[in-house]
Motif scaffolding. Sequence first.
Motif, PDB file in Angstrom:
ATOM      1  N   MET A  57      24.259   1.715 -32.096  1.00 50.21           N
ATOM      2  CA  MET A  57      25.277   2.753 -32.145  1.00 50.21           C
ATOM      3  C   MET A  57      25.329   3.462 -30.790  1.00 50.21           C
ATOM      4  N   PRO A  58      26.510   3.633 -30.226  1.00 53.62           N
ATOM      5  CA  PRO A  58      26.635   4.336 -28.937  1.00 53.62           C
ATOM      6  C   PRO A  58      26.261   5.808 -29.065  1.00 53.62           C
ATOM      7  N   GLY A  59      25.852   6.391 -27.939  1.00 55.77           N
ATOM      8  CA  GLY A  59      25.506   7.799 -27.913  1.00 55.77           C
ATOM      9  C   GLY A  59      26.737   8.682 -27.931  1.00 55.77           C
ATOM     10  N   TYR A  60      26.497   9.998 -27.942  1.00 59.91           N
ATOM     11  CA  TYR A  60      27.579  10.974 -27.863  1.00 59.91           C
ATOM     12  C   TYR A  60      26.995  12.308 -27.423  1.00 59.91           C
ATOM     13  N   LEU A  61      27.890  13.230 -27.050  1.00 57.71           N
ATOM     14  CA  LEU A  61      27.487  14.530 -26.512  1.00 57.71           C
ATOM     15  C   LEU A  61      28.153  15.644 -27.304  1.00 57.71           C
ATOM     16  N   THR A  62      27.326  16.615 -27.725  1.00 57.04           N
ATOM     17  CA  THR A  62      27.841  17.811 -28.384  1.00 57.04           C
ATOM     18  C   THR A  62      27.294  19.042 -27.667  1.00 57.04           C
ATOM     19  N   THR A  63      27.903  20.180 -27.959  1.00 57.08           N
ATOM     20  CA  THR A  63      27.474  21.452 -27.384  1.00 57.08           C
ATOM     21  C   THR A  63      27.848  22.575 -28.330  1.00 57.08           C
ATOM     22  N   HIS A  64      27.277  23.718 -28.135  1.00 54.48           N
ATOM     23  CA  HIS A  64      27.721  24.935 -28.803  1.00 54.48           C
ATOM     24  C   HIS A  64      27.267  26.136 -27.978  1.00 54.48           C
ATOM     25  N   VAL A  65      27.833  27.303 -28.295  1.00 57.26           N
ATOM     26  CA  VAL A  65      27.528  28.517 -27.549  1.00 57.26           C
ATOM     27  C   VAL A  65      27.163  29.617 -28.544  1.00 57.26           C
ATOM     28  N   LEU A  66      26.013  30.239 -28.303  1.00 63.24           N
ATOM     29  CA  LEU A  66      25.583  31.379 -29.108  1.00 63.24           C
ATOM     30  C   LEU A  66      25.540  32.621 -28.224  1.00 63.24           C
ATOM     31  N   ASP A  67      26.101  33.711 -28.720  1.00 64.44           N
ATOM     32  CA  ASP A  67      26.096  34.991 -28.023  1.00 64.44           C
ATOM     33  C   ASP A  67      24.830  35.726 -28.446  1.00 64.44           C
ATOM     34  N   THR A  68      23.805  35.680 -27.615  1.00 63.68           N
ATOM     35  CA  THR A  68      22.524  36.271 -27.985  1.00 63.68           C
ATOM     36  C   THR A  68      22.550  37.803 -27.925  1.00 63.68           C
ATOM     37  N   ALA A  69      23.463  38.377 -27.173  1.00 58.27           N
ATOM     38  CA  ALA A  69      23.573  39.836 -27.112  1.00 58.27           C
ATOM     39  C   ALA A  69      24.137  40.406 -28.414  1.00 58.27           C
ATOM     40  N   ARG A  70      25.054  39.677 -29.016  1.00 58.60           N
ATOM     41  CA  ARG A  70      25.676  40.128 -30.262  1.00 58.60           C
ATOM     42  C   ARG A  70      25.053  39.481 -31.492  1.00 58.60           C
ATOM     43  N   GLY A  71      24.258  38.431 -31.273  1.00 55.35           N
ATOM     44  CA  GLY A  71      23.653  37.732 -32.398  1.00 55.35           C
ATOM     45  C   GLY A  71      24.655  36.951 -33.222  1.00 55.35           C
ATOM     46  N   LEU A  72      25.655  36.383 -32.539  1.00 56.99           N
ATOM     47  CA  LEU A  72      26.739  35.671 -33.220  1.00 56.99           C
ATOM     48  C   LEU A  72      27.084  34.388 -32.487  1.00 56.99           C
ATOM     49  N   PRO A  73      27.717  33.446 -33.191  1.00 59.78           N
ATOM     50  CA  PRO A  73      28.300  32.308 -32.472  1.00 59.78           C
ATOM     51  C   PRO A  73      29.389  32.827 -31.533  1.00 59.78           C
ATOM     52  N   ALA A  74      29.559  32.172 -30.407  1.00 56.47           N
ATOM     53  CA  ALA A  74      30.561  32.585 -29.420  1.00 56.47           C
ATOM     54  C   ALA A  74      31.842  31.789 -29.638  1.00 56.47           C
ATOM     55  N   GLU A  75      32.781  32.412 -30.299  1.00 62.64           N
ATOM     56  CA  GLU A  75      34.072  31.777 -30.584  1.00 62.64           C
ATOM     57  C   GLU A  75      35.025  31.974 -29.418  1.00 62.64           C
ATOM     58  N   GLY A  76      35.756  30.924 -29.057  1.00 62.47           N
ATOM     59  CA  GLY A  76      36.796  31.034 -28.042  1.00 62.47           C
ATOM     60  C   GLY A  76      36.349  30.761 -26.626  1.00 62.47           C
ATOM     61  N   VAL A  77      35.179  30.151 -26.435  1.00 67.25           N
ATOM     62  CA  VAL A  77      34.709  29.816 -25.092  1.00 67.25           C
ATOM     63  C   VAL A  77      35.301  28.470 -24.676  1.00 67.25           C
ATOM     64  N   THR A  78      35.996  28.458 -23.567  1.00 69.63           N
ATOM     65  CA  THR A  78      36.513  27.207 -23.019  1.00 69.63           C
ATOM     66  C   THR A  78      35.375  26.475 -22.317  1.00 69.63           C
ATOM     67  N   ILE A  79      35.306  25.162 -22.549  1.00 70.97           N
ATOM     68  CA  ILE A  79      34.267  24.329 -21.956  1.00 70.97           C
ATOM     69  C   ILE A  79      34.935  23.094 -21.360  1.00 70.97           C
ATOM     70  N   ALA A  80      34.623  22.804 -20.103  1.00 69.25           N
ATOM     71  CA  ALA A  80      35.122  21.602 -19.441  1.00 69.25           C
ATOM     72  C   ALA A  80      33.942  20.662 -19.191  1.00 69.25           C
ATOM     73  N   LEU A  81      34.186  19.371 -19.347  1.00 67.33           N
ATOM     74  CA  LEU A  81      33.167  18.354 -19.085  1.00 67.33           C
ATOM     75  C   LEU A  81      33.620  17.501 -17.918  1.00 67.33           C
ATOM     76  N   TYR A  82      32.713  17.331 -16.944  1.00 66.73           N
ATOM     77  CA  TYR A  82      32.981  16.519 -15.762  1.00 66.73           C
ATOM     78  C   TYR A  82      31.959  15.397 -15.673  1.00 66.73           C
ATOM     79  N   ARG A  83      32.407  14.243 -15.229  1.00 65.17           N
ATOM     80  CA  ARG A  83      31.493  13.168 -14.857  1.00 65.17           C
ATOM     81  C   ARG A  83      31.248  13.336 -13.361  1.00 65.17           C
ATOM     82  N   VAL A  84      29.979  13.280 -12.946  1.00 65.41           N
ATOM     83  CA  VAL A  84      29.601  13.532 -11.561  1.00 65.41           C
ATOM     84  C   VAL A  84      29.093  12.246 -10.936  1.00 65.41           C
ATOM     85  N   SER A  85      29.613  11.943  -9.750  1.00 66.10           N
ATOM     86  CA  SER A  85      29.154  10.789  -8.975  1.00 66.10           C
ATOM     87  C   SER A  85      29.091  11.223  -7.517  1.00 66.10           C
TER      88      SER A  85
END
Length: 118
Positions: free
Chosen positions: A1-29
């Motif tokens: 089975m091929p791999g995959y990539l996931t992510t998430h953001v937690l707001d540790t100051a508020r103790g909540l999931p961080a909703e509405g954060v834009t995330i961009a993924l780049y391949r680097v060479s």
Amino acid sequence: MPGYLTTHVLDTARGLPAEGVTIALYRVSGNSHKKIAETVTNADGRTDSPILPQDRFRTGTYELVFFAGDYLRATGQGGAEPLFLDQIPIRFGMSDVGAHYHVPLLLSPYGYSTYRGS
């Protein structure tokens, strides 16, 4: 089975999931960056699907850029301009063809941390 990539953001100051954060993924060479995906976190601080799904997974060097400043401003945590944290780049390598890579961001207005999760 091929791999995959996931992510998430937690707001540790508020103790909540961080909703509405834009995330961009780049391949680097070398000095080249190629944007291959962009998404926004949901109410659980996660993306609705893997940011790099199995059918697009390739080993190599990648960079996630979290647009934390926009989120911090929107939640009243921005403070004075320029913000201490605005765009947060995290560069990492994926070498295992069949692995699930999970790269979360734990965020506050003046600090962040990350790790390889599961």
